[in-house]
Write an enzyme that holds these catalytic residues in place. Sequence first.
Site, PDB file in Angstrom:
ATOM      1  CB  CYS A   1      -4.243   2.997   5.818  1.00 26.06           C
ATOM      2  SG  CYS A   1      -4.137   2.812   4.018  1.00 26.06           S
TER       3      CYS A   1
ATOM      4  CB  CYS B   1      -5.147  -0.685   2.544  1.00 27.06           C
ATOM      5  SG  CYS B   1      -3.820  -1.067   3.717  1.00 27.06           S
TER       6      CYS B   1
ATOM      7  CB  CYS C   1      -9.212  -4.614 -11.473  1.00 24.86           C
ATOM      8  SG  CYS C   1      -8.805  -3.553 -12.854  1.00 24.86           S
TER       9      CYS C   1
ATOM     10  CB  CYS D   1      -0.903  -0.020   1.228  1.00 24.65           C
ATOM     11  SG  CYS D   1      -1.940   1.460   1.390  1.00 24.65           S
TER      12      CYS D   1
ATOM     13  CB  CYS E   1      -0.378   2.205   5.748  1.00 24.02           C
ATOM     14  SG  CYS E   1      -1.177   0.686   5.166  1.00 24.02           S
TER      15      CYS E   1
END
Length: 167
Positions: A136, A133, A156, A85, A88
Amino acid sequence: MYDTALLSRRALLGGAGVAVVAIAATMMPGAEDGAQAAKYPVSMTPAQWKKKLSPQQYAILREASTERPFTSPLNKEHRTGTFICAGCDQKLFSSKTKFDSGTGWPSFWQPLPKAIGTSTDTMLGYSRTEVHCARCGGHLGHVFDDGPKPTGLRYCMNGAAMKFVAA
């Protein structure tokens, strides 16, 4: 003279329009950024996120925007490693599950365990499964059921929502 039926219709439509705008504003991605932040281990104010992320990353991760297809360098990333991510550094996908879906966005057939969460997205007028995510809450993309074996899923993802760490 005014046509009272016309005025009533205009008042009704105008009032309905105001109601729709008010409801849409509360449902806008990022409108509840502060409330959403409390649900995740990594949380920041919108100002803190804006300082940390590029404008494109902020728009995608915090406002559920989408990058243009075929623009992410991660589409051509074929080394062994992990996609994380951009907000984070949560580990999201192994390069072993990446495939070329032909859609223009990095695609994977499976996330890493406990890396992501999902919710229902109806922004386009129909239901899609949004992927975010787990650490976060940042918007990553969507998952569809037209992927390859063994899962049959296509995660995707927006490339700008992720970074790549080579093994």
